[in-house]
Design an enzyme around this catalytic site. Structure first.
Site, mmCIF file in Angstrom:
data_model
loop_
_atom_site.group_PDB
_atom_site.id
_atom_site.type_symbol
_atom_site.label_atom_id
_atom_site.label_comp_id
_atom_site.label_asym_id
_atom_site.label_seq_id
_atom_site.Cartn_x
_atom_site.Cartn_y
_atom_site.Cartn_z
ATOM 1 N N CYS A 118 0.837 -1.209 0.000
ATOM 2 C CA CYS A 118 0.000 0.000 0.000
ATOM 3 C C CYS A 118 0.871 1.257 0.000
ATOM 4 C CB CYS A 118 -0.951 -0.012 1.187
ATOM 5 S SG CYS A 118 -2.145 -1.341 1.047
ATOM 6 N N HIS A 258 -2.270 6.465 4.904
ATOM 7 C CA HIS A 258 -2.896 5.339 4.204
ATOM 8 C C HIS A 258 -4.165 4.970 4.968
ATOM 9 C CE1 HIS A 258 -3.680 1.661 2.261
ATOM 10 N NE2 HIS A 258 -3.300 0.897 3.276
ATOM 11 N N ASN A 288 -10.355 0.458 2.234
ATOM 12 C CA ASN A 288 -8.919 0.478 1.930
ATOM 13 C C ASN A 288 -8.736 0.283 0.426
ATOM 14 O OD1 ASN A 288 -6.218 -0.018 1.571
ATOM 15 N ND2 ASN A 288 -6.033 -1.549 3.208
HETATM 16 N N1 ACO Z 1 -17.383 -9.273 11.268
HETATM 17 C C1 ACO Z 1 -17.575 -9.749 12.503
HETATM 18 N N2 ACO Z 1 -16.571 -10.313 13.212
HETATM 19 C C2 ACO Z 1 -15.355 -10.361 12.644
HETATM 20 C C3 ACO Z 1 -15.105 -9.874 11.359
HETATM 21 C C4 ACO Z 1 -16.185 -9.318 10.664
HETATM 22 N N3 ACO Z 1 -16.053 -8.801 9.436
HETATM 23 N N4 ACO Z 1 -13.801 -10.068 11.081
HETATM 24 C C5 ACO Z 1 -13.238 -10.653 12.139
HETATM 25 N N5 ACO Z 1 -14.184 -10.851 13.094
HETATM 26 C C6 ACO Z 1 -14.005 -11.448 14.389
HETATM 27 C C7 ACO Z 1 -12.867 -12.436 14.436
HETATM 28 O O1 ACO Z 1 -13.267 -13.686 13.942
HETATM 29 C C8 ACO Z 1 -12.553 -12.440 15.912
HETATM 30 O O2 ACO Z 1 -13.472 -13.292 16.560
HETATM 31 P P1 ACO Z 1 -12.999 -14.264 17.754
HETATM 32 O O3 ACO Z 1 -12.508 -13.338 18.835
HETATM 33 O O4 ACO Z 1 -14.241 -14.985 18.100
HETATM 34 O O5 ACO Z 1 -11.905 -15.102 17.163
HETATM 35 C C9 ACO Z 1 -12.840 -11.018 16.366
HETATM 36 O O6 ACO Z 1 -13.676 -10.454 15.329
HETATM 37 C C10 ACO Z 1 -11.602 -10.173 16.518
HETATM 38 O O7 ACO Z 1 -10.764 -10.377 15.376
HETATM 39 P P2 ACO Z 1 -9.405 -9.609 15.201
HETATM 40 O O8 ACO Z 1 -8.768 -10.021 13.925
HETATM 41 O O9 ACO Z 1 -8.604 -9.687 16.455
HETATM 42 O O10 ACO Z 1 -9.969 -8.107 15.054
HETATM 43 P P3 ACO Z 1 -9.175 -6.764 14.960
HETATM 44 O O11 ACO Z 1 -9.682 -5.847 15.988
HETATM 45 O O12 ACO Z 1 -7.670 -6.984 14.870
HETATM 46 O O13 ACO Z 1 -9.638 -6.183 13.546
HETATM 47 C C11 ACO Z 1 -8.824 -5.960 11.297
HETATM 48 C C12 ACO Z 1 -9.351 -6.911 12.368
HETATM 49 C C13 ACO Z 1 -9.923 -4.952 10.983
HETATM 50 C C14 ACO Z 1 -8.469 -6.757 10.071
HETATM 51 C C15 ACO Z 1 -7.597 -5.204 11.848
HETATM 52 O O14 ACO Z 1 -6.702 -6.110 12.406
HETATM 53 C C16 ACO Z 1 -6.862 -4.423 10.773
HETATM 54 O O15 ACO Z 1 -7.368 -3.444 10.252
HETATM 55 N N6 ACO Z 1 -5.613 -4.797 10.459
HETATM 56 C C17 ACO Z 1 -4.788 -4.098 9.524
HETATM 57 C C18 ACO Z 1 -5.241 -4.211 8.113
HETATM 58 C C19 ACO Z 1 -4.247 -3.549 7.208
HETATM 59 O O16 ACO Z 1 -3.636 -2.552 7.548
HETATM 60 N N7 ACO Z 1 -3.983 -4.118 6.071
HETATM 61 C C20 ACO Z 1 -2.884 -3.629 5.281
HETATM 62 C C21 ACO Z 1 -3.242 -3.112 4.019
HETATM 63 S S1 ACO Z 1 -3.604 -4.265 2.761
HETATM 64 C C22 ACO Z 1 -2.302 -4.220 1.664
HETATM 65 O O17 ACO Z 1 -1.220 -3.752 1.950
HETATM 66 C C23 ACO Z 1 -2.504 -4.886 0.319
#
Ligand code: ACO
Length: 331
Positions: A118, A258, A288
């Site tokens: 990204c 970003h 994103n």
């Molecule tokens: N809806 C409902 N529940 C969900 C969803 C959803 N869409 N997605 C995950 N959950 C659940 C999980 O299963 C988990 O449940 P559990 O506790 O029963 O196992 C719970 O929510 C918490 O999951 P986490 O992954 O710990 O949630 P987190 O708060 O970390 O949020 C997220 C996840 C949004 C993906 C976050 O980690 C994030 O934004 N990470 C960075 C993403 C990023 O920067 N990507 C880079 C760019 S992409 C590129 O470079 C090509």
């Protein structure tokens, strides 16, 4: 490497394009086990754009590029290098930048893609500076164009709620006054590549029935690991770019981060000491859009008159690789 000379490049035109089709959180509730409430609280995203079936990444990039050229009052023939940052090229080869060159009816100028996570758009901007300073080019078109929804696993709620399609473009030339790119900082750490990856389709795992069945041609991500690294590295990059530009946080009119997650944006802004009202956010509208996030934000700010002469913007990105970079611009 650092950069602090009297010579500067500047952005002389901006453009963007997002597809018309909107996918809301309510739509996603019908597709996977998720909720508007979860998506908004955990990411800040309310809706994202999805490209039409007959659109490819170059189509998005061409429209954004035409708009950037118009804003710079230039014709495609005035450009002498085209750089496209993307992870979702139309094809493995030829480069999407070559397809953009043909689509714009630009001259037979060099055109190449950058895969920089990204951070790719900022990598492209820094490359353009090098090309201009070396004398290899006078005017560069730098485009961030992405269709991550084409490599999204629509059955994986962990990732499918996050991404959208779009493109942004800028025209870059040498500055003749005190405006322009004041500094940059760019780094990468390939040891962490597996945390954010499309596993198959390359030489390591060529496409076959098995890779398709296992959905290895989609984006795989350890979200919370990416999250931690993103905040740390974007903070470091932002601090270092300000230091190299010789400015303090109070001089920054706009932090343009970003747009991966609202919580990453807020945490980075807080750690850099830049108040929320000076942090540009459009993640609620587009999700994103990867490499397109920053050039889209630049165009929205530019077209709405919020980038005035002298405005200082800190661009800050993190992505797959891992890669990260920050750039200080004086408009
Ligand atoms: N809806 C409902 N529940 C969900 C969803 C959803 N869409 N997605 C995950 N959950 C659940 C999980 O299963 C988990 O449940 P559990 O506790 O029963 O196992 C719970 O929510 C918490 O999951 P986490 O992954 O710990 O949630 P987190 O708060 O970390 O949020 C997220 C996840 C949004 C993906 C976050 O980690 C994030 O934004 N990470 C960075 C993403 C990023 O920067 N990507 C880079 C760019 S992409 C590129 O470079 C090509």
């Amino acid at each position: 490497m650092t950069k602090k000379t009297d010579r500067k490049i500047k952005i002389t035109g901006t453009g963007m394009y997002v597809p018309d089709k909107i996918l809301t959180n309510a739509d996603l509730e019908k597709m996977v086990d998720t909720s508007d409430e979860w998506i908004v609280t955990r990411t800040g995203i309310r809706e994202r754009r999805i490209a039409a079936k007959d659109q490819a990444t170059s189509d998005l990039g061409i429209i954004a590029a035409r708009r950037a050229l118009r804003s710079a009052r230039l014709e495609p023939q005035d450009i002498d290098v085209i750089i496209v940052a993307t992870h979702t090229p139309d094809h493995y080869f030829p480069a999407t930048a070559c397809l953009v060159q043909a689509g714009l009816k630009a001259g037979l100028v060099p055109a190449f893609d950058v895969i920089g996570g990204c951070t790719g758009f900022l990598y492209g901007l820094i490359l353009a500076e090098g090309l201009i300073f070396s004398g290899a080019a006078k005017r560069a078109l730098v485009i961030g164009a992405e269709m991550l929804t084409r490599i999204t696993n629509w059955e994986d709620r962990n990732t499918c709620v996050l991404f959208g399609d779009g493109a942004g473009a800028v025209v870059v030339e040498e500055s003749k006054d005190d405006s322009g790119m004041l500094s940059h900082f760019w780094q990468a750490d390939g040891n962490l590549g597996p945390l954010l990856i499309m596993p198959a389709g390359g030489s390591k795992l060529p496409a076959c029935h098995d890779t398709v069945a296992k959905r290895q041609h989609t984006l795989h991500m350890k979200g919370n690991e990416v999250f931690k690294h993103a905040v740390k590295r974007m903070t470091e990059a932002g601090d270092e770019a300000m230091k190299r530009a010789g400015i303090k946080k109070d001089a920054v009119d706009w932090l343009i981060p970003h747009q991966a997650n609202m919580r990453i944006i807020e945490a980075t802004g807080e750690r850099l000491g830049i108040p929320r009202e000076r942090v540009y956010v459009n993640i609620h509208r587009y999700g994103n859009v990867s490499v397109a996030c920053i050039p889209i934000a630049l165009d929205e700010l530019n077209q709405s008159g919020q980038l005035k002469k002298g405005t200082v913007a800190l661009l800050d990105a993190f992505g797959a690789g891992f890669t990260w970079a920050a750039v200080v611009l004086r408009w």
